[in-house]
Design an enzyme around this catalytic site. Sequence first.
Site, PDB file in Angstrom:
ATOM      1  N   GLU A  38       0.870  -1.162   0.000  1.00 31.89           N
ATOM      2  CA  GLU A  38       0.000   0.000   0.000  1.00 31.89           C
ATOM      3  C   GLU A  38       0.916   1.224   0.000  1.00 31.89           C
ATOM      4  O   GLU A  38       1.802   1.310   0.855  1.00 31.89           O
ATOM      5  CB  GLU A  38      -0.870  -0.021   1.266  1.00 31.89           C
ATOM      6  CG  GLU A  38      -1.858   1.084   1.239  1.00 31.89           C
ATOM      7  CD  GLU A  38      -2.723   1.181   2.493  1.00 31.89           C
ATOM      8  OE1 GLU A  38      -2.709   0.263   3.332  1.00 31.89           O
ATOM      9  OE2 GLU A  38      -3.391   2.214   2.615  1.00 31.89           O
ATOM     10  N   ARG A 264       5.272 -12.946   9.619  1.00 32.76           N
ATOM     11  CA  ARG A 264       5.943 -11.655   9.430  1.00 32.76           C
ATOM     12  C   ARG A 264       7.355 -11.720   9.958  1.00 32.76           C
ATOM     13  O   ARG A 264       7.626 -12.449  10.907  1.00 32.76           O
ATOM     14  CB  ARG A 264       5.260 -10.586  10.279  1.00 32.76           C
ATOM     15  CG  ARG A 264       3.970 -10.090   9.816  1.00 32.76           C
ATOM     16  CD  ARG A 264       3.445  -9.072  10.819  1.00 32.76           C
ATOM     17  NE  ARG A 264       3.838  -7.729  10.449  1.00 32.76           N
ATOM     18  CZ  ARG A 264       3.239  -7.020   9.509  1.00 32.76           C
ATOM     19  NH1 ARG A 264       2.232  -7.538   8.838  1.00 32.76           N
ATOM     20  NH2 ARG A 264       3.632  -5.807   9.226  1.00 32.76           N
ATOM     21  N   LYS A 274       4.772   0.557   9.177  1.00 35.10           N
ATOM     22  CA  LYS A 274       4.859   1.856   8.503  1.00 35.10           C
ATOM     23  C   LYS A 274       4.233   2.951   9.365  1.00 35.10           C
ATOM     24  O   LYS A 274       4.725   4.069   9.391  1.00 35.10           O
ATOM     25  CB  LYS A 274       4.128   1.792   7.165  1.00 35.10           C
ATOM     26  CG  LYS A 274       4.963   1.147   6.086  1.00 35.10           C
ATOM     27  CD  LYS A 274       4.234   1.135   4.770  1.00 35.10           C
ATOM     28  CE  LYS A 274       3.172   0.073   4.760  1.00 35.10           C
ATOM     29  NZ  LYS A 274       2.484  -0.085   3.498  1.00 35.10           N
TER      30      LYS A 274
HETATM   31  P1  ATP Z   1       2.936  -2.266   7.882  1.00 35.32           P
HETATM   32  O1  ATP Z   1       2.348  -3.021   9.023  1.00 35.32           O
HETATM   33  O2  ATP Z   1       4.360  -1.928   8.054  1.00 35.32           O
HETATM   34  O3  ATP Z   1       2.124  -1.080   7.464  1.00 35.32           O
HETATM   35  P2  ATP Z   1       1.669  -3.702   5.844  1.00 35.32           P
HETATM   36  O4  ATP Z   1       1.564  -5.164   5.879  1.00 35.32           O
HETATM   37  O5  ATP Z   1       0.460  -2.918   6.159  1.00 35.32           O
HETATM   38  O6  ATP Z   1       2.905  -3.289   6.695  1.00 35.32           O
HETATM   39  P3  ATP Z   1       1.670  -3.432   3.021  1.00 35.32           P
HETATM   40  O7  ATP Z   1       2.101  -2.297   2.202  1.00 35.32           O
HETATM   41  O8  ATP Z   1       0.241  -3.759   3.053  1.00 35.32           O
HETATM   42  O9  ATP Z   1       2.220  -3.178   4.472  1.00 35.32           O
HETATM   43  O10 ATP Z   1       2.534  -4.737   2.722  1.00 35.32           O
HETATM   44  C1  ATP Z   1       2.901  -5.202   1.469  1.00 35.32           C
HETATM   45  C2  ATP Z   1       3.300  -6.643   1.619  1.00 35.32           C
HETATM   46  O11 ATP Z   1       4.407  -6.756   2.509  1.00 35.32           O
HETATM   47  C3  ATP Z   1       2.181  -7.475   2.203  1.00 35.32           C
HETATM   48  O12 ATP Z   1       2.063  -8.654   1.447  1.00 35.32           O
HETATM   49  C4  ATP Z   1       2.627  -7.733   3.609  1.00 35.32           C
HETATM   50  O13 ATP Z   1       2.112  -8.943   4.075  1.00 35.32           O
HETATM   51  C5  ATP Z   1       4.148  -7.741   3.469  1.00 35.32           C
HETATM   52  N1  ATP Z   1       4.781  -7.380   4.738  1.00 35.32           N
HETATM   53  C6  ATP Z   1       4.602  -6.258   5.454  1.00 35.32           C
HETATM   54  N2  ATP Z   1       5.292  -6.311   6.612  1.00 35.32           N
HETATM   55  C7  ATP Z   1       5.950  -7.495   6.620  1.00 35.32           C
HETATM   56  C8  ATP Z   1       6.825  -8.149   7.547  1.00 35.32           C
HETATM   57  N3  ATP Z   1       7.171  -7.581   8.694  1.00 35.32           N
HETATM   58  N4  ATP Z   1       7.305  -9.374   7.220  1.00 35.32           N
HETATM   59  C9  ATP Z   1       6.968  -9.941   6.051  1.00 35.32           C
HETATM   60  N5  ATP Z   1       6.141  -9.391   5.153  1.00 35.32           N
HETATM   61  C10 ATP Z   1       5.628  -8.184   5.420  1.00 35.32           C
HETATM   62 MG    MG Z   2      -1.280  -2.701   5.112  1.00 35.67          MG
END
Ligand code: ATP
Ligand code: MG
Length: 558
Positions: A38, A264, A274
């Site tokens: 995102e 994760r 983020k």
């Molecule tokens: P955040 O919690 O930091 O905002 P998010 O999962 O909301 O992370 P996205 O932009 O939606 O961020 O994530 C893009 C991809 O990265 C998704 O498939 C998510 O599952 C993966 N991802 C995000 N954080 C991690 C992590 N700590 N370990 C592995 N994969 C991750």
């Molecule tokens: Mg997200």
Amino acid sequence: MNKVNTPVAGPNFLKQIIEKDLKENKHEGRVVTRFPPEPNGYLHLGHAKAICTNFGLALDYNGQCHLRFDDTNPETEETEYVESIQNDVKWLGFDWKQNKFYASDYFQQLYDWAVLLIKNNKAYVCSLNEIETRKYRGDFTTAGQNSPYRDRSVEENLDLFSRMKAGEFSDGTHVLRAKIDMQSANMNMRDPLLYRIKKVNHHRTGDKWCIYPMYDYAHPLSDAIEKITHSICTLEFQDHRPFYDWCIENLPVPAQPHQYEFARLNVTYVVMSKRKLLQLVKEKLVLGWDDPRMPTLSGMRRRGYTPQSIVNFAHRVGVAKAQSLIEFDILESSVRDDLDDVSHRAMAVLHPIKVTIQNLASDFCEELETSVHPKKVELGKRKLYFTKEIFIDESDFKENPEADFFRLSPGKEVRLRNAYVIKCNEVIKDASGKITELKCDYLPETKAGKPTSDGRKIKGIIHWVSAKECIDAEIRLYGRLCSVPDPENVPDGQDFKINLNPNSLSIIQNAKLEKNLAQANLENRYQFERVGYFCLDNKDSKPEHLVFNMIVDLATGH
Ligand code: ATP
Ligand code: MG
């Protein structure tokens, strides 16, 4: 694109699934994955793991990996983030080829499918407010109750939904919901939201839309539109999978993607969300998203981590189903492993004290030669200059040494790396008692590792630079972002910021560096011998004022 090796790690459960699917010719032998960020912040180390997993699997099985921006939340999304994400993925060495997509490309299709769900009596416009919606939804122990709007006629729903789209209603007055099961044990199946009204400008579609699809609705359908075969996400989406499947089963989608979840990545001493990283940026607790202390890819890049070391780290931790907290040390050791091979060697004195060699003439200058890298001859040689005045590091001299201190002290000898043995004759101090100069003699027969005339053993070797033939630089040393391993573990009512490390940055203004480093460039990394790995700061370093970041220290035992 960077030249990064994207090694294939050992077996993992995702590979087993893909191999089975290939054997059964499940998706006509195709493997298509996607990385779906995102665009609401900069990518972090956790995303690097997701990138390595998704792009890595595509490479392993001759498939493709799409880069898809999941831009369904216009308030928090920005073009700046879209650009930084692309830079970061490329920097890691991955290539989405022509496969860059946006969920917003599918807004019309997603809308049309929502209309179809209404026509099929599988979605309805609900006019409960947020508080009522929550009440009707129940909780883990209480079944939900049907919304009083659940039985609206298809005609009424179609009319209301098109008027939602036309902008007739204000935010929060109506939503579109799937009609599934308010009694489901899975909360995500209790008539989940499909659309909400948001009269907000979108960074790509502008004012075209004032209703936006929910992530949980947009995501499976975007996967299906792109004919993704294996939709890999993190474990918190496991409970969302039934709704993912519901969307695929209830709409005439062109493909049947399936969702798989892995744990994760969490790493000690940093936060990896983020939202939290954004707080640090907004509250100016760090210098920006690319602050070298941040676990963002842009921060790690500025710090000097190589993309290869991050890819190696991601493969080293692997993919698994079980949650785990990985030691920051493991990341640093991946960084060192890679840097040892590629870093040019140099000498730099961070806390200089002047040493005057009394048995040298004041204009004496001897050129000495040594290698740029101990193992890589192809990197060539570098020149050092041995002169009457040199600098050594404060920590390499002790006026009253303990028995096991083998560096310089009054009346004692030490070897200058790549040069001669010197002996300390006199310690000069200023009025306050601070040591300002050491007067020494050098032993001419000891050049470049040769023994003393009587074969005495000289135990200590220290680094040094010529006072005349050196350059000045600013050096930034970094500690960990947080002062405890699990910074998010805080007492009620507190937040992770209480665990920020107040000493995570220290700046040395006038370090003395060997002259060769005047030619340092942003592509190279340097090992300052006996100190650590360094690189130029990609933002603040200027030819007239060099700034080096410490990437990582030398591991103990090196
Ligand atoms: P955040 O919690 O930091 O905002 P998010 O999962 O909301 O992370 P996205 O932009 O939606 O961020 O994530 C893009 C991809 O990265 C998704 O498939 C998510 O599952 C993966 N991802 C995000 N954080 C991690 C992590 N700590 N370990 C592995 N994969 C991750
Ligand atoms: Mg997200």
